[in-house]
Scaffold this motif. Structure first.
Motif, short mmCIF file in Angstrom:
data_model
loop_
_atom_site.label_atom_id
_atom_site.label_comp_id
_atom_site.label_asym_id
_atom_site.label_seq_id
_atom_site.Cartn_x
_atom_site.Cartn_y
_atom_site.Cartn_z
N GLN A 234 16.93 14.07 -63.32
CA GLN A 234 15.82 13.12 -63.27
C GLN A 234 15.99 12.19 -62.06
O GLN A 234 15.06 11.52 -61.67
N GLU A 235 17.19 12.16 -61.50
CA GLU A 235 17.56 11.28 -60.36
C GLU A 235 17.71 9.84 -60.84
O GLU A 235 18.79 9.28 -60.81
N THR A 236 16.60 9.20 -61.28
CA THR A 236 16.72 7.93 -62.00
C THR A 236 15.69 7.91 -63.12
O THR A 236 14.59 8.46 -62.98
N TYR A 237 16.08 7.29 -64.23
CA TYR A 237 15.17 7.15 -65.38
C TYR A 237 14.44 5.83 -65.32
O TYR A 237 13.76 5.45 -66.27
N ASP A 238 14.58 5.10 -64.21
CA ASP A 238 13.88 3.84 -63.99
C ASP A 238 12.55 4.18 -63.30
O ASP A 238 12.52 4.50 -62.11
N GLU A 239 11.47 4.08 -64.07
CA GLU A 239 10.18 4.58 -63.59
C GLU A 239 9.74 3.89 -62.29
O GLU A 239 9.23 4.52 -61.37
N LYS A 240 9.99 2.59 -62.24
CA LYS A 240 9.55 1.81 -61.08
C LYS A 240 10.32 2.26 -59.83
O LYS A 240 9.72 2.57 -58.80
N VAL A 241 11.63 2.31 -59.95
CA VAL A 241 12.46 2.73 -58.81
C VAL A 241 12.14 4.18 -58.44
O VAL A 241 12.07 4.54 -57.26
N TYR A 242 11.93 5.00 -59.45
CA TYR A 242 11.62 6.42 -59.22
C TYR A 242 10.41 6.54 -58.31
O TYR A 242 10.40 7.31 -57.34
N LYS A 243 9.38 5.75 -58.62
CA LYS A 243 8.15 5.85 -57.84
C LYS A 243 8.34 5.33 -56.42
O LYS A 243 7.72 5.83 -55.48
N GLU A 244 9.21 4.35 -56.26
CA GLU A 244 9.48 3.84 -54.90
C GLU A 244 10.25 4.86 -54.06
O GLU A 244 10.06 4.95 -52.85
N LEU A 245 11.12 5.60 -54.71
CA LEU A 245 11.98 6.52 -53.96
C LEU A 245 11.34 7.87 -53.68
O LEU A 245 11.75 8.58 -52.76
N HIS A 246 10.37 8.24 -54.52
CA HIS A 246 9.73 9.56 -54.37
C HIS A 246 8.30 9.35 -53.93
O HIS A 246 7.41 9.14 -54.76
N THR A 247 8.10 9.38 -52.62
CA THR A 247 6.82 8.90 -52.09
C THR A 247 5.82 10.02 -51.82
O THR A 247 4.64 9.75 -51.65
N ALA A 248 6.27 11.25 -51.77
CA ALA A 248 5.32 12.35 -51.53
C ALA A 248 5.82 13.62 -52.19
O ALA A 248 7.01 13.77 -52.44
N GLY A 249 4.88 14.51 -52.48
CA GLY A 249 5.24 15.80 -53.07
C GLY A 249 5.13 15.76 -54.58
O GLY A 249 4.98 14.69 -55.17
N PRO A 250 5.18 16.93 -55.21
CA PRO A 250 5.01 17.02 -56.66
C PRO A 250 6.06 16.22 -57.43
O PRO A 250 5.85 15.86 -58.59
N LYS A 251 7.19 15.93 -56.80
CA LYS A 251 8.25 15.21 -57.50
C LYS A 251 7.86 13.76 -57.80
O LYS A 251 8.55 13.08 -58.57
N ARG A 252 6.76 13.28 -57.20
CA ARG A 252 6.31 11.91 -57.46
C ARG A 252 6.08 11.66 -58.95
O ARG A 252 6.19 10.54 -59.42
N LEU A 253 5.74 12.70 -59.67
CA LEU A 253 5.29 12.52 -61.06
C LEU A 253 6.49 12.36 -62.00
O LEU A 253 7.12 13.35 -62.41
N PHE A 254 6.78 11.11 -62.34
CA PHE A 254 7.95 10.75 -63.15
C PHE A 254 7.96 11.47 -64.50
O PHE A 254 8.94 12.09 -64.89
N HIS A 255 6.84 11.36 -65.22
CA HIS A 255 6.82 11.91 -66.59
C HIS A 255 6.86 13.42 -66.60
O HIS A 255 7.41 14.03 -67.51
N LYS A 256 6.29 14.01 -65.59
CA LYS A 256 6.30 15.47 -65.54
C LYS A 256 7.75 15.97 -65.44
O LYS A 256 8.14 16.92 -66.11
N ARG A 257 8.51 15.29 -64.59
CA ARG A 257 9.91 15.70 -64.42
C ARG A 257 10.72 15.42 -65.69
O ARG A 257 11.61 16.20 -66.06
N LEU A 258 10.38 14.32 -66.35
CA LEU A 258 11.09 13.94 -67.57
C LEU A 258 11.06 15.06 -68.63
O LEU A 258 11.99 15.22 -69.41
N ASN A 259 9.97 15.81 -68.64
CA ASN A 259 9.80 16.82 -69.69
C ASN A 259 10.29 18.22 -69.28
O ASN A 259 10.21 19.15 -70.09
N VAL A 260 10.81 18.34 -68.08
CA VAL A 260 11.22 19.67 -67.63
C VAL A 260 12.32 20.28 -68.53
O VAL A 260 12.22 21.45 -68.91
N PRO A 261 13.34 19.49 -68.92
CA PRO A 261 14.35 20.10 -69.80
C PRO A 261 13.76 20.61 -71.13
O PRO A 261 14.31 21.53 -71.74
#
Lengths: 258, 371
Positions: free
Chosen positions: B183-210
Motif C-alpha cells: 500500500q506504500e502508506t495507509y495515510d490517505e492524505k499523504v498517499y494522495k500527495e505522493l502519488h500524483t499521476a497514474g492509476p496508482k493515485r486511487l488509494f481505496h482501489k489499491r487498498l482492496n487489491v489483496p
C-alpha cells in the motif's frame, strides 16, 4: 519381555518414536538427533525436498536402507493438492508411504478432516500406505480405518505448540476403538508428554519441534526415546487406574476365594 | 456477502489508534507482553513510544516464538526485475514516469539468462518485479515469463501493477504462487500527495487489491508499507490490521509482511518520519507477537550488521545478493535501479552467516509441479 514390534502396513518397527525433520539448524543436527533417537520412521515435507535429486541436502544424508522415509503433504490445502503431492513422491522418489496432511488453515495448521478423508480414500486406492494426520476425532479415525489407512495420527495439541496432550480424552477414545496403530502426532513438547501418550496405549508418537528447537537436539532425542520406551513398558505392564478415592490394596471380596 | 478491506479500514479508525498510542502506560505494555495471545490493542501498546524499557524482553519473546513456529530456518528468495517502465508518478521512486531516462524491459532470452544466474546460485524462490505499466507490460508478457521459469523454480512470485479478480485468476492459472503488493502508506492524505499521476493515485482501489488476490485462491500474499512515508507507528498498525483482516477473511492464504524503510528517494524527496534501527526491532518483534505465523520479509535495503542481528528476532524470509534493475544480474547491470541496495554481500556469504548463527537456509518451500 517378548518382542514388541509395531506393524505399520507391511513393516515391523522396533522403535515407537517417529521423528520429523523440520526446523533443525542443519542436516547434521537432524542426523545426530535421528541416530541418537533410534527412530526408524523419518518424516519430511515434500515441499521442502527435491525428491528426485539424490544430492538434496536432506535426502542425501538419510540412508533409505536404514530408515523408512515418510514424506508428508504439508502445505496441501485440499484433497486434490495432497493427492498430487503424494504422486510426485511416488513418481520421482519411488516412495509409496505417505503422511497425509491437509492443513488449509494457516495459523494453527489444523487438519481438515473432510478433505483428509477424501484424499485418504483416493490414495489407498492408488496403492499408497496412508498415515493421516487428524484432529483427535474418534469417528473420523474409524472412517479412516474403514477406507484402509495404515494408521491414524491424531494431534495432542496443534503443531509446534509443545502443549502436550490437550486432546487427552478424545485420544483415549481413539485408542480404545482403533484396530489400526494410533500414532500421536503434534504438540508433544516434553518427553513426559510422549510417555503419557504411550502409557495411555498409543502405539507410537511423532516428535519434531520439541527436539529440533531444543538447545541440544541430540540429547533431547535421547530423552524422548527413553520416555517412549518407558511409557510403552508401563502400558504393557498394566498400569493402575487413576482414581479420586482411596482403594484398599487387599480387595474387599478376597475372602470369597479363601 | 463478501466485504473488502476498505469497508473495515478508514482514516477515522487510524485516528483512533493515534489517540490510543498517546495514552499507553508502561504497565499496559508489560501486561500485553505477558499475554500468550495478543489482541490489536496489545499490539498498539507494543509499538508505542512508551515501550522502550521492555524492548529486550519483547525481542526474547519474539525470538522464542519464531523458533517455535518456524524453527532454525530462513527462507531465501531473489527479486528479479524485468522492467522499469512505469506510468505512475510516485515521488519516492526512481521509476516514476517523470524521470526521463532510458527504460528497459527484458525480452524472453534476457529473462532466461537472469533466471539461470539466480538458479545457479541455488535460488528456487524468485519474485518477478516490474514498474507499473499495463500497456507496455500486458498480462500475456508475464504469462510467457512464468511459463519459461516454471521448470526451474519451486516458487514463483509476482510484484507488478495491481490486477482485478479476473486478472489474478488468470495469473494463478499461469502458475503464480504468491503476489506482493504494498500500500506504500495507509495515510490517505499523504498517499494522495505522493502519488500524483497514474492509476496508482486511487488509494481505496489499491487498498482492496489483496482482497482480489485472496478471492482468486492464490496461495500467498505479501503486503507492506514503505516505512517513513508517514507516521511509521500508524502505518505499521495499519499493516498489522490489514494482515489480521486477511488471515481471518482468506483463511487459506498465507500472509507475509515486509518492513522496508525508506531513507532517501529521487532528488527533492525526503521521508516524513525517521525509522531508527531500534524502531525496526520494535516493529518486527511486535508483529511476530501479534501475528505468530505471519511471514516477515527483510530485503537488502538494510545494512549488513543490522540484517545479521535481525535474523534472530523474527524475520522468516530474506533476499540476498539482490539487484533492483531490469537485467541487473547479468544482462544490463547499468539499467535504471528502483532503489539502492545496502547489503551487497553475495548469497554464499549470507548462507554462511545463517549457518554460523545456527539457521538452515531454505531454498525450496513449495513444489513447482504443484503450481
Amino acid at each position: 519381555m517378548k518382542s514388541d514390534e509395531l506393524f505399520v502396513g507391511n513393516r515391523g518397527l522396533k522403535s515407537r518414536l517417529f521423528l520429523g525433520t523440520g526446523k533443525f539448524a542443519s542436516s547434521k543436527h537432524m542426523m545426530d538427533a535421528l541416530e541418537a533417537s533410534g527412530a526408524e520412521v523419518v518424516t519430511m515435507a515434500l515441499r521442502r525436498v527435491n525428491i528426485d535429486d539424490p544430492q538434496d541436502s536432506l535426502l542425501s544424508v538419510i540412508d533409505p536402507s536404514r530408515y523408512i522415509i515418510l514424506p508428508n503433504t504439508a502445505g496441501a490445502r485440499d484433497a486434490d493438492e495432497a493427492v498430487r503431492l503424494a504422486h510426485i513422491a511416488k513418481r520421482s522418489g519411488g516412495i509409496d508411504w505417505i503422511k497425509l496432511e491437509v492443513t488449509p488453515e494457516i495459523n494453527h495448521l489444523l487438519p481438515d478432516g473432510v478433505e483428509t478423508l477424501k484424499a485418504a480414500e483416493k490414495l489407498v486406492r492408488d496403492g499408497f500406505t496412508v498415515l493421516p494426520y487428524i484432529q483427535a476425532d474418534p469417528l473420523l479415525a474409524k472412517r479412516l480405518e474403514e477406507v484402509g489407512c495404515a494408521t491414524v495420527m491424531p494431534l495432542g495439541s496443534p503443531i509446534g505448540t509443545n502443549k502436550g496432550l490437550k486432546t487427552r480424552d478424545m485420544l483415549a477414545y481413539i485408542i480404545q476403538q482403533s484396530q489400526i496403530p494410533v500414532v500421536v502426532d503434534a504438540g508433544l513438547g516434553l518427553p513426559s508428554h510422549a510417555a503419557e501418550a504411550m502409557e495411555m496405549g498409543a502405539d507410537a508418537v511423532l516428535v519434531n519441534t520439541a527436539i529440533s528447537i531444543a538447545r541440544y537436539p541430540k540429547n533431547m532425542a535421547i530423552a524422548f526415546s527413553k520416555a517412549v520406551e518407558a511409557g510403552r513398558i508401563a502400558y504393557l505392564s498394566g498400569r493402575g487406574d487413576v482414581s479420586d478415592t482411596a482403594r484398599a490394596s487387599s480387595p474387599l471380596t478376597g475372602f470369597l476365594r479363601k | 456477502m463478501s466485504s473488502l478491506f476498505s469497508d473495515v479500514f478508514d482514516s477515522k479508525l487510524r485516528d483512533s489508534w493515534g489517540r490510543f498510542l498517546k495514552n499507553v502506560r508502561l504497565e499496559d505494555v508489560e501486561k500485553s507482553l505477558n499475554k500468550d495471545v495478543l489482541d490489536f490493542e496489545d499490539f498498539l501498546s507494543l509499538i508505542s513510544v512508551t515501550n522502550d524499557a521492555f524492548l529486550e524482553k519483547q525481542a526474547q519473546k519474539s525470538r522464542d516464538l519464531t523458533l517455535k513456529r518456524f524453527g532454525h530456518t530462513m527462507q531465501l528468495y531473489a527479486p528479479l526485475y524485468v522492467s522499469n517502465e512505469c506510468y505512475n508518478a510516485c515521488e519516492y521512486c526512481s521509476f516514476t514516469k517523470d524521470n526521463v531516462i532510458p527504460r528497459k524491459t527484458l525480452n524472453a532470452s534476457e529473462f532466461d539468462r537472469e533466471v539461470t544466474f539466480l538458479t545457479r546460485q541455488g535460488f528456487q524462490n524468485i519474485l518477478i518485479l516490474s514498474g507499473e505499466d499495463q500497456r507496455k507490460l500486458p498480462l500475456s508478457y508475464f504469462e510467457k515469463l512464468l511459463e519459461r521459469m516454471s521448470p526451474h523454480c519451486a516458487y514463483k512470485g509476482l510484484e507488478i501493477y495491481p490486477l482485478d479478480l479476473e486478472g489474478y485468476i488468470r495469473m494463478r492459472a499461469a502458475g503464480v504462487d504468491g503476489v506482493v503488493v504494498y500500500q506504500e502508506t495507509y495515510d490517505e492524505k499523504v498517499y494522495k500527495e505522493l502519488h500524483t499521476a497514474g492509476p496508482k493515485r486511487l488509494f481505496h482501489k489499491r487498498l482492496n487489491v489483496p482482497d482480489w488476490i485472496g478471492q482468486s485462491g492464490i496461495r500467498h500474499v505479501g503486503i507492506g508499507a514503505l516505512l517513513g512515508l508517514s507516521d511509521w507507528r500508524l502505518d505499521v498498525a495499519s499493516v498489522a490490521y490489514h494482515a489480521h483482516y486477511l488471515t481471518q477473511t482468506y483463511w487459506k492464504m498465507k500472509v507475509s509482511i515486509s518492513v522496508p524503510r525508506i531513507k532517501k528517494g529521487p532528488e527533492g524527496f525526503a521521508p516524513q518520519d525517521e525509522v531508527l534501527d531500534k524502531d525496526l526491532v520494535q516493529i518486527i518483534t511486535a508483529l511476530r507477537l501479534f501475528l505468530p505465523d505471519c511471514g516477515i520479509v527483510l530485503s537488502t535495503r538494510e545494512p549488513e550488521n543490522l540484517r545479521d542481528h535481525l535474523i534472530l528476532l523474527g524475520v522468516t524470509q530474506m533476499s540476498a545478493g539482490s539487484t533492483t534493475n531490469p537485467g541487473g544480474y547479468e544482462v544490463d547491470p547499468e539499467s535504471l535501479k528502483q532503489f539502492d541496495i545496502v547489503d551487497h554481500r553475495p548469497v554464499e556469504n549470507i548462507v554462511s552467516v545463517l549457518q554460523n548463527k545456527g539457521y538452515d537456509p531454505v531454498w525450496k518451500d513449495w513444489d513447482g509441479e504443484m503450481s
